[in-house]
Scaffold this active site. Structure first.
Site, PDB file in Angstrom:
ATOM      1  N   ARG A 192      10.798  -0.071  -6.370  1.00 36.39           N
ATOM      2  CA  ARG A 192      10.277  -1.429  -6.614  1.00 36.39           C
ATOM      3  C   ARG A 192       9.673  -1.551  -8.008  1.00 36.39           C
ATOM      4  O   ARG A 192       9.595  -2.645  -8.555  1.00 36.39           O
ATOM      5  CB  ARG A 192       9.150  -1.745  -5.610  1.00 36.39           C
ATOM      6  N   ARG A 211      10.311   0.946 -18.060  1.00 39.62           N
ATOM      7  CA  ARG A 211      10.859   0.293 -19.258  1.00 39.62           C
ATOM      8  C   ARG A 211      10.586   1.108 -20.511  1.00 39.62           C
ATOM      9  O   ARG A 211       9.463   1.562 -20.712  1.00 39.62           O
ATOM     10  CB  ARG A 211      10.222  -1.089 -19.456  1.00 39.62           C
ATOM     11  N   ARG A 258       0.887   0.298   8.335  1.00 36.95           N
ATOM     12  CA  ARG A 258      -0.312   0.671   7.603  1.00 36.95           C
ATOM     13  C   ARG A 258      -1.232  -0.548   7.625  1.00 36.95           C
ATOM     14  O   ARG A 258      -0.778  -1.693   7.511  1.00 36.95           O
ATOM     15  CB  ARG A 258       0.013   1.025   6.146  1.00 36.95           C
ATOM     16  N   ARG A 315      -6.962   0.343  -4.851  1.00 34.00           N
ATOM     17  CA  ARG A 315      -7.136  -0.521  -6.022  1.00 34.00           C
ATOM     18  C   ARG A 315      -8.348  -1.423  -5.846  1.00 34.00           C
ATOM     19  O   ARG A 315      -8.835  -1.614  -4.723  1.00 34.00           O
ATOM     20  CB  ARG A 315      -5.887  -1.342  -6.305  1.00 34.00           C
ATOM     21  N   GLU A 361      -9.605  -2.064  -1.925  1.00 35.82           N
ATOM     22  CA  GLU A 361      -8.605  -1.969  -0.850  1.00 35.82           C
ATOM     23  C   GLU A 361      -8.503  -0.538  -0.375  1.00 35.82           C
ATOM     24  O   GLU A 361      -8.166   0.360  -1.152  1.00 35.82           O
ATOM     25  CB  GLU A 361      -7.225  -2.384  -1.367  1.00 35.82           C
ATOM     26  N   TYR A 380       9.390  -5.137   4.729  1.00 42.17           N
ATOM     27  CA  TYR A 380       8.555  -5.209   3.536  1.00 42.17           C
ATOM     28  C   TYR A 380       9.094  -6.380   2.708  1.00 42.17           C
ATOM     29  O   TYR A 380       9.993  -6.215   1.901  1.00 42.17           O
ATOM     30  CB  TYR A 380       8.765  -3.899   2.786  1.00 42.17           C
ATOM     31  N   ASP A 397       8.654  -9.658   0.152  1.00 41.35           N
ATOM     32  CA  ASP A 397       7.830 -10.410  -0.800  1.00 41.35           C
ATOM     33  C   ASP A 397       7.828 -11.885  -0.394  1.00 41.35           C
ATOM     34  O   ASP A 397       8.690 -12.330   0.360  1.00 41.35           O
ATOM     35  CB  ASP A 397       8.385 -10.260  -2.223  1.00 41.35           C
TER      36      ASP A 397
HETATM   37  P1  FAD Z   1       2.196 -13.475   7.789  1.00 43.18           P
HETATM   38  O1  FAD Z   1       1.620 -14.023   6.537  1.00 43.18           O
HETATM   39  O2  FAD Z   1       1.636 -12.202   8.302  1.00 43.18           O
HETATM   40  O3  FAD Z   1       2.077 -14.587   8.922  1.00 43.18           O
HETATM   41  C1  FAD Z   1       2.229 -14.301  10.290  1.00 43.18           C
HETATM   42  C2  FAD Z   1       1.212 -15.141  11.034  1.00 43.18           C
HETATM   43  O4  FAD Z   1       1.457 -15.011  12.432  1.00 43.18           O
HETATM   44  C3  FAD Z   1      -0.241 -14.682  10.806  1.00 43.18           C
HETATM   45  O5  FAD Z   1      -1.008 -15.745  10.314  1.00 43.18           O
HETATM   46  C4  FAD Z   1      -0.693 -14.217  12.179  1.00 43.18           C
HETATM   47  O6  FAD Z   1      -2.060 -14.494  12.418  1.00 43.18           O
HETATM   48  C5  FAD Z   1       0.207 -15.019  13.082  1.00 43.18           C
HETATM   49  N1  FAD Z   1       0.393 -14.411  14.411  1.00 43.18           N
HETATM   50  C6  FAD Z   1       0.782 -13.144  14.687  1.00 43.18           C
HETATM   51  N2  FAD Z   1       0.811 -12.946  16.014  1.00 43.18           N
HETATM   52  C7  FAD Z   1       0.444 -14.133  16.591  1.00 43.18           C
HETATM   53  C8  FAD Z   1       0.263 -14.553  17.927  1.00 43.18           C
HETATM   54  N3  FAD Z   1       0.460 -13.730  18.949  1.00 43.18           N
HETATM   55  N4  FAD Z   1      -0.136 -15.824  18.160  1.00 43.18           N
HETATM   56  C9  FAD Z   1      -0.368 -16.684  17.137  1.00 43.18           C
HETATM   57  N5  FAD Z   1      -0.210 -16.319  15.840  1.00 43.18           N
HETATM   58  C10 FAD Z   1       0.183 -15.060  15.562  1.00 43.18           C
HETATM   59  N6  FAD Z   1       4.259 -10.708  -1.716  1.00 43.18           N
HETATM   60  C11 FAD Z   1       4.497 -11.145  -2.979  1.00 43.18           C
HETATM   61  O7  FAD Z   1       5.496 -11.835  -3.216  1.00 43.18           O
HETATM   62  N7  FAD Z   1       3.616 -10.877  -4.000  1.00 43.18           N
HETATM   63  C12 FAD Z   1       2.475 -10.138  -3.803  1.00 43.18           C
HETATM   64  O8  FAD Z   1       1.702  -9.917  -4.749  1.00 43.18           O
HETATM   65  C13 FAD Z   1       2.221  -9.646  -2.485  1.00 43.18           C
HETATM   66  N8  FAD Z   1       1.106  -8.916  -2.243  1.00 43.18           N
HETATM   67  C14 FAD Z   1       0.885  -8.440  -0.977  1.00 43.18           C
HETATM   68  C15 FAD Z   1      -0.264  -7.684  -0.763  1.00 43.18           C
HETATM   69  C16 FAD Z   1      -0.527  -7.189   0.504  1.00 43.18           C
HETATM   70  C17 FAD Z   1      -1.776  -6.374   0.743  1.00 43.18           C
HETATM   71  C18 FAD Z   1       0.393  -7.432   1.564  1.00 43.18           C
HETATM   72  C19 FAD Z   1       0.160  -6.863   2.941  1.00 43.18           C
HETATM   73  C20 FAD Z   1       1.535  -8.186   1.356  1.00 43.18           C
HETATM   74  C21 FAD Z   1       1.787  -8.706   0.077  1.00 43.18           C
HETATM   75  N9  FAD Z   1       2.911  -9.515  -0.171  1.00 43.18           N
HETATM   76  C22 FAD Z   1       3.165  -9.969  -1.442  1.00 43.18           C
HETATM   77  C23 FAD Z   1       3.830  -9.919   0.921  1.00 43.18           C
HETATM   78  C24 FAD Z   1       3.440 -11.272   1.568  1.00 43.18           C
HETATM   79  O9  FAD Z   1       2.143 -11.155   2.133  1.00 43.18           O
HETATM   80  C25 FAD Z   1       4.462 -11.639   2.651  1.00 43.18           C
HETATM   81  O10 FAD Z   1       5.744 -11.733   2.104  1.00 43.18           O
HETATM   82  C26 FAD Z   1       4.182 -12.960   3.383  1.00 43.18           C
HETATM   83  O11 FAD Z   1       2.830 -13.240   3.523  1.00 43.18           O
HETATM   84  C27 FAD Z   1       4.829 -12.887   4.743  1.00 43.18           C
HETATM   85  O12 FAD Z   1       4.685 -14.096   5.457  1.00 43.18           O
HETATM   86  P2  FAD Z   1       4.949 -14.108   7.026  1.00 43.18           P
HETATM   87  O13 FAD Z   1       4.862 -15.519   7.464  1.00 43.18           O
HETATM   88  O14 FAD Z   1       6.174 -13.347   7.333  1.00 43.18           O
HETATM   89  O15 FAD Z   1       3.767 -13.231   7.650  1.00 43.18           O
HETATM   90  N1  UDP Z   2       2.772   2.921  -6.840  1.00 45.51           N
HETATM   91  C1  UDP Z   2       2.227   4.037  -7.425  1.00 45.51           C
HETATM   92  N2  UDP Z   2       1.220   3.878  -8.346  1.00 45.51           N
HETATM   93  C2  UDP Z   2       0.748   2.656  -8.688  1.00 45.51           C
HETATM   94  C3  UDP Z   2       1.325   1.514  -8.090  1.00 45.51           C
HETATM   95  C4  UDP Z   2       2.329   1.673  -7.158  1.00 45.51           C
HETATM   96  O1  UDP Z   2       2.614   5.146  -7.112  1.00 45.51           O
HETATM   97  O2  UDP Z   2      -0.163   2.582  -9.519  1.00 45.51           O
HETATM   98  C5  UDP Z   2       3.852   3.112  -5.827  1.00 45.51           C
HETATM   99  C6  UDP Z   2       3.312   3.178  -4.400  1.00 45.51           C
HETATM  100  O3  UDP Z   2       4.091   4.110  -3.689  1.00 45.51           O
HETATM  101  C7  UDP Z   2       3.557   1.788  -3.879  1.00 45.51           C
HETATM  102  C8  UDP Z   2       4.887   1.453  -4.570  1.00 45.51           C
HETATM  103  O4  UDP Z   2       4.776   2.046  -5.860  1.00 45.51           O
HETATM  104  O5  UDP Z   2       3.678   1.773  -2.480  1.00 45.51           O
HETATM  105  C9  UDP Z   2       5.157  -0.029  -4.698  1.00 45.51           C
HETATM  106  O6  UDP Z   2       4.100  -0.620  -5.434  1.00 45.51           O
HETATM  107  P1  UDP Z   2       3.774  -2.151  -5.349  1.00 45.51           P
HETATM  108  O7  UDP Z   2       2.745  -2.461  -6.362  1.00 45.51           O
HETATM  109  O8  UDP Z   2       5.048  -2.896  -5.371  1.00 45.51           O
HETATM  110  O9  UDP Z   2       3.100  -2.218  -3.902  1.00 45.51           O
HETATM  111  P2  UDP Z   2       2.523  -3.484  -3.080  1.00 45.51           P
HETATM  112  O10 UDP Z   2       2.242  -4.568  -4.059  1.00 45.51           O
HETATM  113  O11 UDP Z   2       3.589  -3.813  -2.118  1.00 45.51           O
HETATM  114  O12 UDP Z   2       1.306  -2.934  -2.451  1.00 45.51           O
END
Ligand code: FAD
Ligand code: UDP
Length: 377
Positions: free
Chosen positions: A176, A180, A253, A284, A304, A352, A354
């Site tokens: 991911r 560069r 996780r 982070r 986090e 996983y 985005d």
């Molecule tokens: P969710 O946002 O999880 O929505 C599912 C919803 O269902 C939740 O609100 C939950 O409460 C509800 N639900 C579950 N079970 C029930 C139930 N039984 N009854 C009623 N409601 C329920 N993507 C990016 O593009 N850029 C980023 O920088 C980025 N950063 C991230 C950082 C973290 C820490 C994480 C975990 C993910 C990140 N993502 C990022 C990914 C992004 O969060 C997801 O792509 C997106 O939020 C997924 O949307 P979703 O609707 O599938 O899931």
């Molecule tokens: N990663 C790493 N060092 C960093 C940042 C990311 O080794 O400083 C690795 C780590 O394994 C992570 C993966 O690259 O799970 C993808 O990183 P990304 O930032 O895309 O993770 P996310 O935003 O999904 O948490």
């Protein structure tokens, strides 16, 4: 078959991005839609909340980025995006490195100043490791950036994040990250990037405008009653929970966020600082104001800490190993056999994803579904 008249065409379970986009599309096509979420708010994991005038990303930092023009056109109907560009800093025991891996990183690590020197250094370390076809994340990382960067910037972070040795993790996780041989430290290779002005919650609320939403409602606890309200269900919660864990539990996780309001205007000078050593307990620290170039007198930071998921915790990242992939494949078969339910999003598809990919998937799912049910005039 349920013969009683249904109040709604669709019951959407989950007001995250998948559920919200699907609901918006169905409602715009003239369908009657009810959205429920067990959390007390909409937005799912992109939820943001104001604290001291700062939009705080409650479930982890979310930076929108996409190369999908259709998704960009769609989402910009509901928000304007600022010019934020993600350039996190890696902190290895007080040594700071530029991310993603670029010429600034290679210069700091090895003192090299040209792309040729950097490429030679990586090649030399790859040859020393004797890796031809990478079999796991460790081998993949060393092949991409050499052993020094693997040891200082990848190993500790990845093992904290995933709770497993890099030798047992799949190679694709590290692919991911861009590598560069230029001085470009934009974390994403995306044409469009930014943060919605005013936060994600306001954007999601605009998407849900006019649609009935009930928060604080757990679908699985009121399944029969809620099912009787709608002709079809769009389910975005965990797929194994939907089937009452009948085939076993999928692993996730989880992440714990320790959020603090500080009486200083600027804590770390960047939105995301990754702690890449093994000893620091957090992966982070996010300083939320920098997503919006904030000038408030105070600042909010979130540490986090990654952990193994246990029932009752919030599931965040699917654990993509062979055991979970095989188990999910079986749940997917059960899901495909459910005639009344559409499964979508990161939990129901155990992926996983985005944000832009989730929006794309929901738009496609809605288009497919609604084309079978064109509203009668
Ligand atoms: P969710 O946002 O999880 O929505 C599912 C919803 O269902 C939740 O609100 C939950 O409460 C509800 N639900 C579950 N079970 C029930 C139930 N039984 N009854 C009623 N409601 C329920 N993507 C990016 O593009 N850029 C980023 O920088 C980025 N950063 C991230 C950082 C973290 C820490 C994480 C975990 C993910 C990140 N993502 C990022 C990914 C992004 O969060 C997801 O792509 C997106 O939020 C997924 O949307 P979703 O609707 O599938 O899931
Ligand atoms: N990663 C790493 N060092 C960093 C940042 C990311 O080794 O400083 C690795 C780590 O394994 C992570 C993966 O690259 O799970 C993808 O990183 P990304 O930032 O895309 O993770 P996310 O935003 O999904 O948490």
């Amino acid at each position: 078959m349920n013969t009683s008249p249904c109040t709604y065409d669709y019951l959407v379970v989950g007001a995250g991005l998948f559920g919200t986009v699907f609901a918006q599309q169905a409602y715009a096509a003239g369908k009657k839609v009810l959205v429920v979420d067990k959390r007390p708010h909409v937005g799912g994991n992109v939820y943001t909340e104001e604290q001291a005038g700062i939009q705080v990303h409650r479930y982890g930092a979310h930076i929108f980025h996409t190369n999908d023009e259709g998704v960009w056109q769609y989402i910009t109907r509901f928000a304007t995006f600022n010019r934020f560009t993600n350039s996190p800093v890696a902190n290895y025991r007080g040594e700071l490195y530029s991310l993603p891996f670029n010429m600034y990183t290679f210069n700091k690590m090895w003192g090299v100043t040209t792309p040729q020197q950097a490429a030679e250094k990586i090649e030399q370390q790859r040859a020393e490791a004797g890796i031809t076809t990478p079999q796991n994340l460790e081998e993949q990382a060393i092949s991409l950036v050499g052993r020094d960067i693997y040891e200082k910037l990848i190993k500790g972070y990845t093992e904290k994040q995933w709770g497993r040795p890099c030798t047992e993790l799949p190679a694709f996780i590290i692919k991911r990250l861009p590598v560069r041989l230029t001085y470009d430290n934009n974390y994403f290779n995306a044409l469009h990037q930014g943060i919605p002005t005013g936060g994600y919650t306001a954007m999601v609320q605009r998407m849900l405008h006019g649609i009935q939403v009930r928060t604080g409602v757990d679908y699985l606890e009121h399944r029969a009653e809620l099912n009787s309200l709608a002709k079809k269900v769009v389910y975005t919660g965990p797929v194994d929970a939907y089937f009452r864990y009948s085939l076993g539990t999928l692993q996730y996780r989880s992440v714990r966020f320790e959020t603090e309001l500080l009486d200083i205007p600027n804590y770390q000078g960047v939105a995301a600082m990754n702690y890449t050593d093994a000893e620091t307990p957090w992966t982070r620290i996010i300083e939320h104001k920098h997503f919006e170039f904030g000038t408030q007198p105070q600042t909010v930071i979130s540490r986090e800490c990654s952990s193994e998921w246990h029932p009752g915790d919030e599931p965040y990242y699917p654990v993509n190993d062979a055991r979970n992939a095989a188990l999910y494949a079986k749940y997917r078969e059960l899901a495909a056999a459910e005639p009344r339910t559409i499964f979508g999003g990161r939990l129901a598809e155990y992926r996983y994803y985005d944000m832009d990919a989730v929006i794309r998937s929901a738009l496609d799912s809605a288009a497919k579904e609604l084309s079978h049910h064109i509203p009668t005039a």
